[in-house]
Design a protein around this motif. Structure first.
Motif, PDB file in Angstrom:
ATOM      1  N   UNK A   1      -0.586 -12.061  14.422  1.00 34.76           N
ATOM      2  CA  UNK A   1       0.071 -11.243  15.446  1.00 34.76           C
ATOM      3  C   UNK A   1       0.203  -9.783  14.989  1.00 34.76           C
ATOM      4  N   UNK A   2       0.005  -9.542  13.693  1.00 35.99           N
ATOM      5  CA  UNK A   2       0.101  -8.163  13.192  1.00 35.99           C
ATOM      6  C   UNK A   2      -1.153  -7.346  13.463  1.00 35.99           C
ATOM      7  N   UNK A   3      -2.223  -8.015  13.949  1.00 35.25           N
ATOM      8  CA  UNK A   3      -3.450  -7.277  14.276  1.00 35.25           C
ATOM      9  C   UNK A   3      -3.152  -6.169  15.286  1.00 35.25           C
ATOM     10  N   UNK A   4      -2.212  -6.436  16.166  1.00 36.65           N
ATOM     11  CA  UNK A   4      -1.842  -5.453  17.193  1.00 36.65           C
ATOM     12  C   UNK A   4      -1.512  -4.103  16.549  1.00 36.65           C
ATOM     13  N   UNK A   5      -0.862  -4.165  15.377  1.00 37.80           N
ATOM     14  CA  UNK A   5      -0.455  -2.928  14.700  1.00 37.80           C
ATOM     15  C   UNK A   5      -1.529  -2.391  13.748  1.00 37.80           C
ATOM     16  N   UNK A   6      -2.169  -3.322  12.995  1.00 43.65           N
ATOM     17  CA  UNK A   6      -3.085  -2.873  11.943  1.00 43.65           C
ATOM     18  C   UNK A   6      -4.499  -2.595  12.444  1.00 43.65           C
ATOM     19  N   UNK A   7      -4.876  -3.177  13.586  1.00 42.13           N
ATOM     20  CA  UNK A   7      -6.248  -3.019  14.073  1.00 42.13           C
ATOM     21  C   UNK A   7      -6.224  -2.363  15.444  1.00 42.13           C
ATOM     22  N   UNK A   8      -5.627  -1.197  15.476  1.00 40.98           N
ATOM     23  CA  UNK A   8      -5.459  -0.497  16.744  1.00 40.98           C
ATOM     24  C   UNK A   8      -6.797  -0.005  17.294  1.00 40.98           C
ATOM     25  N   UNK A   9      -6.898  -0.004  18.616  1.00 44.50           N
ATOM     26  CA  UNK A   9      -8.121   0.482  19.257  1.00 44.50           C
ATOM     27  C   UNK A   9      -8.037   1.940  19.641  1.00 44.50           C
ATOM     28  N   UNK A  10      -6.915   2.578  19.390  1.00 48.97           N
ATOM     29  CA  UNK A  10      -6.768   3.981  19.792  1.00 48.97           C
ATOM     30  C   UNK A  10      -5.969   4.733  18.742  1.00 48.97           C
ATOM     31  N   UNK A  11      -6.301   5.984  18.557  1.00 49.58           N
ATOM     32  CA  UNK A  11      -5.606   6.784  17.546  1.00 49.58           C
ATOM     33  C   UNK A  11      -4.103   6.811  17.809  1.00 49.58           C
ATOM     34  N   UNK A  12      -3.730   6.954  19.081  1.00 49.33           N
ATOM     35  CA  UNK A  12      -2.307   7.086  19.431  1.00 49.33           C
ATOM     36  C   UNK A  12      -1.500   5.846  19.047  1.00 49.33           C
ATOM     37  N   UNK A  13      -2.169   4.705  18.998  1.00 46.85           N
ATOM     38  CA  UNK A  13      -1.409   3.473  18.706  1.00 46.85           C
ATOM     39  C   UNK A  13      -1.536   3.053  17.234  1.00 46.85           C
ATOM     40  N   UNK A  14      -2.172   3.881  16.430  1.00 51.03           N
ATOM     41  CA  UNK A  14      -2.207   3.562  14.996  1.00 51.03           C
ATOM     42  C   UNK A  14      -0.810   3.717  14.397  1.00 51.03           C
ATOM     43  N   UNK A  15      -0.556   2.993  13.302  1.00 53.38           N
ATOM     44  CA  UNK A  15       0.718   3.160  12.599  1.00 53.38           C
ATOM     45  C   UNK A  15       0.875   4.614  12.159  1.00 53.38           C
ATOM     46  N   UNK A  16       2.079   5.128  12.230  1.00 54.88           N
ATOM     47  CA  UNK A  16       2.304   6.540  11.885  1.00 54.88           C
ATOM     48  C   UNK A  16       2.983   6.709  10.535  1.00 54.88           C
ATOM     49  N   UNK A  17       3.069   5.626   9.804  1.00 55.78           N
ATOM     50  CA  UNK A  17       3.562   5.677   8.425  1.00 55.78           C
ATOM     51  C   UNK A  17       2.830   4.586   7.645  1.00 55.78           C
ATOM     52  N   UNK A  18       2.642   4.821   6.340  1.00 58.30           N
ATOM     53  CA  UNK A  18       1.985   3.781   5.526  1.00 58.30           C
ATOM     54  C   UNK A  18       3.000   2.874   4.830  1.00 58.30           C
ATOM     55  N   UNK A  19       4.264   2.988   5.208  1.00 57.87           N
ATOM     56  CA  UNK A  19       5.291   2.131   4.602  1.00 57.87           C
ATOM     57  C   UNK A  19       4.991   0.635   4.778  1.00 57.87           C
ATOM     58  N   UNK A  20       4.545   0.195   5.981  1.00 56.50           N
ATOM     59  CA  UNK A  20       4.214  -1.235   6.101  1.00 56.50           C
ATOM     60  C   UNK A  20       3.115  -1.669   5.126  1.00 56.50           C
ATOM     61  N   UNK A  21       2.129  -0.809   4.895  1.00 53.69           N
ATOM     62  CA  UNK A  21       1.053  -1.154   3.954  1.00 53.69           C
ATOM     63  C   UNK A  21       1.579  -1.207   2.525  1.00 53.69           C
ATOM     64  N   UNK A  22       2.395  -0.221   2.167  1.00 54.77           N
ATOM     65  CA  UNK A  22       2.935  -0.184   0.795  1.00 54.77           C
ATOM     66  C   UNK A  22       3.780  -1.433   0.535  1.00 54.77           C
ATOM     67  N   UNK A  23       4.606  -1.809   1.512  1.00 56.48           N
ATOM     68  CA  UNK A  23       5.447  -3.003   1.331  1.00 56.48           C
ATOM     69  C   UNK A  23       4.591  -4.273   1.318  1.00 56.48           C
ATOM     70  N   UNK A  24       3.597  -4.325   2.182  1.00 58.40           N
ATOM     71  CA  UNK A  24       2.714  -5.501   2.200  1.00 58.40           C
ATOM     72  C   UNK A  24       1.998  -5.650   0.861  1.00 58.40           C
ATOM     73  N   UNK A  25       1.458  -4.540   0.354  1.00 58.98           N
ATOM     74  CA  UNK A  25       0.766  -4.611  -0.939  1.00 58.98           C
ATOM     75  C   UNK A  25       1.736  -5.035  -2.040  1.00 58.98           C
ATOM     76  N   UNK A  26       2.964  -4.523  -1.990  1.00 55.59           N
ATOM     77  CA  UNK A  26       3.963  -4.868  -3.009  1.00 55.59           C
ATOM     78  C   UNK A  26       4.314  -6.357  -2.940  1.00 55.59           C
ATOM     79  N   UNK A  27       4.487  -6.861  -1.730  1.00 54.04           N
ATOM     80  CA  UNK A  27       4.836  -8.277  -1.547  1.00 54.04           C
ATOM     81  C   UNK A  27       3.678  -9.163  -2.008  1.00 54.04           C
ATOM     82  N   UNK A  28       2.463  -8.755  -1.647  1.00 54.01           N
ATOM     83  CA  UNK A  28       1.267  -9.511  -2.033  1.00 54.01           C
ATOM     84  C   UNK A  28       1.129  -9.542  -3.558  1.00 54.01           C
ATOM     85  N   UNK A  29       1.320  -8.370  -4.161  1.00 52.41           N
ATOM     86  CA  UNK A  29       1.200  -8.245  -5.624  1.00 52.41           C
ATOM     87  C   UNK A  29       2.246  -9.113  -6.327  1.00 52.41           C
TER      88      UNK A  29
END
Ligand SMILES: [Fe+2]
Length: 272
Positions: free
Chosen positions: A178-206
């Protein structure tokens, strides 16, 4: 793997200290009250139900949250060093730490007495055969952990910023479809506007991967074990043997020299 009573107690103190050091305003006391209202439950909760997932032991939840917070702070530094413009001022360190501290809060269950998310498994068969040391509390409604984390926070009236909301909501990355909606956006305007979700995801994964490795190194797969009723000759037995030998050599407990050099590299990295 398990933690001693002293380690569990120290982890608890460290958790509250991080709140003191990084969370400001009304939220500091609100978070500490939420945690201390469920102190015993949070201190003793595992981070996952199965032995081979990650930190599936009493005290595993806090141990995992502390590791994720450290990984998130270190990842943030790496993004800055690599020149990420967004890692500079699009979110605050408080937002990073708040999201890391509470990303798995849903794993404490309901914010009410006697409503743990994980219960000790009463089926010895599931423990022995499948490593399911804990089971989900059947009295708790089904809800994804990130969503329950946010649900608990809003139930206490603890303000969550937009950056924190998205980071907690999306911390499983693309492991949740269900997170594809956020991470695989089809338009620039709907892309995430901060990399905090990625940083936290990488930290949790690590952190989760490291916790799995810490368990795995003490529970090597038995290479060449023979399933009942079948002729079994593993094709890659020698390769697997070598992999396990290498992993054991890398185990810092067996290699104090490596542990010291790793520790000193980390210290060098973070000193001002
Ligand atoms: Fe996590």
């Amino acid at each position: 793997m398990s933690l001693t009573a002293e380690q569990i107690s120290k982890n608890w103190d460290d958790l509250l200290q991080i709140v003191d050091d990084h969370i400001t305003g009304e939220r500091k006391d609100q978070l500490k009250k939420l945690y201390t209202d469920h102190q015993e439950r949070i201190m003793m909760a595992p981070a996952s139900p199965k032995s081979w997932y990650h930190s599936a032991f009493p005290g595993g939840y806090v141990d995992h949250v502390l590791r994720v917070t450290k990984c998130a702070l270190a990842n943030h530094q790496l993004w800055l060093q690599m020149g990420s413009p967004w890692a500079g001022d699009v979110f605050t360190v408080e937002e990073l730490v708040f999201a890391a501290l509470n990303h798995d809060l849903g794993k404490i269950g309901y914010d009410s007495p006697n409503s743990e998310y994980y219960l000790p498994n009463d089926s010895q068969w599931h423990i022995d055969k499948l490593g399911q040391l804990f089971k989900y509390n059947p009295t708790i409604a089904n809800m994804k952990v990130p969503e329950r984390s946010l649900f608990i926070l809003q139930g206490r009236g603890i303000h969550v910023t937009e950056n924190e909301y998205l980071a907690i909501r999306l911390h499983d990355g693309l492991y949740d479809d269900s997170n594809k909606y956020y991470f695989m956006s089809g338009a620039r305007e709907s892309r995430l506007r901060t990399n905090l979700p990625l940083i936290l995801h990488h930290a949790d994964h690590m952190a989760s991967q490291i916790e799995y490795e810490m368990w795995d190194i003490k529970h090597p797969i038995e290479v060449g074990s023979k399933p009942k009723g079948k002729s079994f000759k593993p094709k890659n037995a020698s390769k697997a043997d070598k992999t396990i030998r290498n992993a054991k050599a890398m185990n810092t407990e067996n290699n104090p020299k490596l542990a010291a050099s790793t520790k000193s590299a980390i210290n060098d990295f973070f000193k001002d």
